[in-house]
Design a protein around this motif. Structure first.
Motif, mmCIF file in Angstrom:
data_model
loop_
_atom_site.group_PDB
_atom_site.id
_atom_site.type_symbol
_atom_site.label_atom_id
_atom_site.label_comp_id
_atom_site.label_asym_id
_atom_site.label_seq_id
_atom_site.Cartn_x
_atom_site.Cartn_y
_atom_site.Cartn_z
ATOM 1 N N GLN A 348 0.848 -1.329 0.152
ATOM 2 C CA GLN A 348 -0.005 0.042 0.051
ATOM 3 C C GLN A 348 0.876 1.289 -0.051
ATOM 4 N N THR A 349 0.191 2.388 -0.351
ATOM 5 C CA THR A 349 0.956 3.597 -0.059
ATOM 6 C C THR A 349 0.848 3.933 1.223
ATOM 7 N N LYS A 350 1.916 4.751 1.899
ATOM 8 C CA LYS A 350 1.909 5.313 3.184
ATOM 9 C C LYS A 350 1.072 6.816 3.288
ATOM 10 N N ASN A 351 0.610 7.203 1.972
ATOM 11 C CA ASN A 351 -0.016 8.500 1.959
ATOM 12 C C ASN A 351 -1.444 8.366 1.926
ATOM 13 N N ALA A 354 -3.213 9.994 -1.334
ATOM 14 C CA ALA A 354 -3.170 9.100 -2.535
ATOM 15 C C ALA A 354 -4.121 7.815 -2.381
ATOM 16 N N TYR A 355 -4.282 7.359 -1.109
ATOM 17 C CA TYR A 355 -5.113 6.211 -0.725
ATOM 18 C C TYR A 355 -6.416 6.542 -1.132
ATOM 19 N N TYR A 358 -7.183 6.955 -4.865
ATOM 20 C CA TYR A 358 -7.223 5.716 -5.457
ATOM 21 C C TYR A 358 -8.696 5.263 -5.359
ATOM 22 N N ASP A 386 1.702 10.112 -4.572
ATOM 23 C CA ASP A 386 2.877 9.153 -4.599
ATOM 24 C C ASP A 386 3.431 8.298 -5.741
ATOM 25 N N HIS A 388 5.028 6.120 -6.560
ATOM 26 C CA HIS A 388 5.313 4.569 -6.245
ATOM 27 C C HIS A 388 4.307 3.659 -5.930
ATOM 28 N N TYR A 389 2.938 4.303 -6.069
ATOM 29 C CA TYR A 389 1.569 3.601 -5.621
ATOM 30 C C TYR A 389 1.280 2.723 -6.582
ATOM 31 N N TYR A 428 6.165 -1.999 -8.931
ATOM 32 C CA TYR A 428 5.688 -1.464 -7.332
ATOM 33 C C TYR A 428 4.782 -2.414 -6.871
#
Length: 668
Positions: A348-351, A354-355, A358, A386, A388-389, A428
């Motif tokens: 998962q993203t850490k942001n 962004a979550y 999505y 993000d 890298h998501y 990723y």
């Protein structure tokens, strides 16, 4: 213990808005629940009743007469609207019950439960069988609400309300969206889908597996509607984690999310979805803090098996999702022995921003049509937030492919964005069902690599058996259209519908493939089921129109196309289907008119050459049809893969001398 049959008055009580109350003020809610339990236990005995079950926010009790039951209900409501106020609704019915081992069974229990679910806080509702025994009793004032058809009850039931001072009496219009009323012509869209599911599903209570669960969308307790997507994301990620347990049946996202915003009785939810357990919860986000409450509930009784509250920093949201999934597994005594030592933690993203972007994008993506453009913006913004998501790249690739597949963007615009996004999604996030599905779709529609597509669809389904598009496309493209394995393909569709019974997408795609194999009666049945589930879906309207056309009812196809064109903004699929329907009705001039309109769009803007080729061939313009088909192959028009084999719309095109050269170019 020997089973005993007897006639009893059956009463259900239920605290209205329990989950929302827990999210807002857990301490006060517990006080209300405790007070409710104390009052019920005291008064049921006082009025010669027997408490069968107490399940946290509700109860089930029986009485030797309707008079005792109604007197008890009046006293309960009077007590609970003073001091500690408890918003309670009550439903009563009289019928024969089977009493065994402390439990009761019978149709009367179901009817009482259904009647209770129609009520509002402070109401007492009951059936006509109760009314007949008390209508001359001056203690009770009553009001007739209407004759209704309750779910899973094979005859209409007349519903009444007590109207004594202090009681709430619902207006018939207030409960119309929660029942199937004879006089009601329209109900809320979500409730239509749920009611339709009861007609569609073959599931009955005896067949519900014990290890089965539905995760309902968590309730957004904030005032910001944008947080709905954040809450949906939490629910969806829990689904994606617990679906890894091989012994657990998990209902798919589409079906579970039909209950968003609907205060439906959980017993009814469990029966509709065919599950024994339900997870529900709420989310309150304030600044950088988050509170999540979650409850695991036995659907048949409403009994709370487990509940927990999580007060954390917002950055811990992903850990909370995993904790909830593990606690569910522990409660159900599930293990992944021989599969995985623990559920795979999804990358998962850490942001959090962004979550949220999505999941907003995915919600829009599922709607298809012009909502795809809004989904595109969300995925782009998520990647910007993000870079890298993995899931955001998967979403971006998927939406570009669908925009071209549906004829909104040219293949050049599609593939130059979709292919690199798909590669980054894999880079990723290799262990995600979404990235495997993205890879499969690109392999299928761009690379024409059927073996790779088949393998990647299987990989996606091994990770997430509930991935509806993966299973539908694996069945359509890899089994039916490319290998003509109809039996195996239909088995996959049946599994997709079992996993996600309220998915109109699975129903409509299944209908399309049945009609392609001339199984028109079953095809129309599934297509009409899909229409009940989602009347605003372009895909559903197209598939139903397709079934009508090739089964010999082109006039019905025209009706569906006219509605679809209002939804779709001149969608190419619908235009070509309309032209074919007019030709079947011998209205050649109208078909030509549609062809000329499509050709004009194709020359000035973009319209898929594949769809235009279908109409050109049907009109006998063979040279132009072949020219368009070659153009579709040159540009890698994704829709071309759909029409080169068995799809009936392109029958005339495939019969043209020279079309085999197109198929040869595509490696068929």
């Amino acid at each position: 213990m020997k089973a005993i049959r007897k006639l009893s008055a059956i009463m259900f009580t239920d605290i209205v808005g329990y989950t929302t109350m827990m999210g807002r003020d857990e301490s006060m809610t517990i006080k209300k629940v405790t007070h409710h339990e104390k009052v019920i236990k005291q008064l049921v005995t006082e009025f010669e009743g027997e408490l069968i079950q107490f399940y946290g926010d509700g109860s089930l009790s029986i009485y030797p007469s309707t008079t005792f039951a109604l007197k008890c209900a009046l006293k309960i409501q009077e007590t609970l609207r003073s001091n500690i106020i408890v918003p309670l609704r009550i439903g009563i019915h009289i019928g024969e019950i089977l009493f065994k081992d402390g439990n009761i069974y019978g149709e009367g229990v179901n009817i009482a439960s259904r009647i209770e679910s129609l009520g509002q806080a402070g109401s007492v509702l009951f059936s006509s069988s109760v009314f007949q025994t008390i209508h001359n009793n001056r203690l009770f004032k009553t009001r007739f609400l209407g004759e209704v058809e309750l779910k899973n009850v094979n005859r209409p039931v007349m519903v009444y309300a007590l109207s004594n001072d202090g009681l709430t009496v619902p207006e018939p219009k207030d409960i119309a969206g929660r029942i199937k009323s004879r006089d009601e012509q329209q109900v809320a869209k979500s409730m239509n889908r749920i009611d339709s599911a009861n007609d569609i599903s073959d599931t009955i209570a005896e067949k519900i597996p014990d290890l089965s669960i539905a995760v309902l969308p968590f309730v957004n307790m904030s005032s910001d509607p944008e947080q709905d997507y954040f809450c949906e994301g939490i629910s969806e990620e829990i689904i994606n984690t617990i679906v890894q347990f091989p012994d657990l049946t998990v209902v798919g996202r589409t079906s579970s999310f039909c209950f968003k915003g609907i205060n439906e009785d959980l017993r009814s939810v469990g029966n509709t979805l065919g599950v024994s357990k339900i997870l529900e919860g709420s989310v309150r986000k304030s600044g950088n803090r988050i509170r999540i409450t979650a409850q695991l509930i036995e659907a048949s009784t409403g009994f709370h098996l487990w509940s927990n509250k999580y007060d954390r920093e917002l950055d811990d949201i992903f850990k909370i999702q995993d904790e909830i999934s593990h606690e569910i597994a522990e409660q159900l005594k599930l293990t992944l022995e021989g599969v995985h030592p623990n559920p795979i933690i999804r990358q998962q993203t850490k942001n959090v921003k962004a979550y949220q972007l999505y999941y907003k994008g995915r919600s829009l993506f599922y709607k298809r049509g012009t909502s795809l453009f809004d989904a595109l913006k969300c995925f782009k913004e998520a990647i910007k937030t993000d870079p890298h998501y993995a899931l955001a790249y998967s979403g971006l690739a998927d939406v570009y492919v669908m925009l071209s597949f549906h004829g909104y963007l040219s293949p050049d615009e599609c593939w130059k964005e979709a292919i690199p996004a798909g590669r980054l999604a894999v880079e990723y996030g290799q262990g995600l069902s979404e990235t495997h599905n993205t890879t499969a779709v690109i392999a299928l529609l761009h690379d024409r690599n059927f073996e790779k597509a088949k393998s990647e669809f299987v990989n996606a389904l091994n990770i997430n058996p509930n991935h509806v598009q993966a299973r539908a496309w694996y069945s359509m493209f890899c089994l039916i259209l490319s290998e003509e394995k109809f039996k195996e393909g239909y088995e996959q569709f049946s599994l997709a519908i079992k996993n996600d019974p309220l998915s109109s997408y699975a129903q409509s795609c299944y209908a399309l493939m049945l009609a392609t194999n001339d199984q028109f009666i079953e095809a129309i049945n599934h297509a009409e089921n899909a229409l009940k589930l989602d009347p605003d879906s372009l895909i559903v309207r197209y598939c139903l129109g397709y079934c009508y056309l090739w089964s010999g009812s082109p006039e019905k196809t025209i009706e569906q196309c006219e509605i679809a064109l209002k939804i779709s903004r001149q969608h190419a699929w619908v235009l070509h289907l309309s032209a074919l329907a007019y030709l079947a009705l011998d209205q050649h001039d109208k078909a030509v008119q549609i062809f000329e309109e499509m050709d004009s769009i194709h020359r000035k803007q973009y319209l898929p050459p594949s769809n235009l080729a279908i109409v050109a061939a049907a009109l006998g313009k063979n040279k132009y049809a072949l020219e368009l088909a070659h153009k579709a192959a040159d540009t890698v028009d994704p829709y071309l893969s759909f029409i080169t084999t068995l799809i009936k719309d392109s029958t005339a095109l495939r019969k043209i001398d020279g079309f085999k050269a197109i198929q040869k170019r595509l490696g068929e």
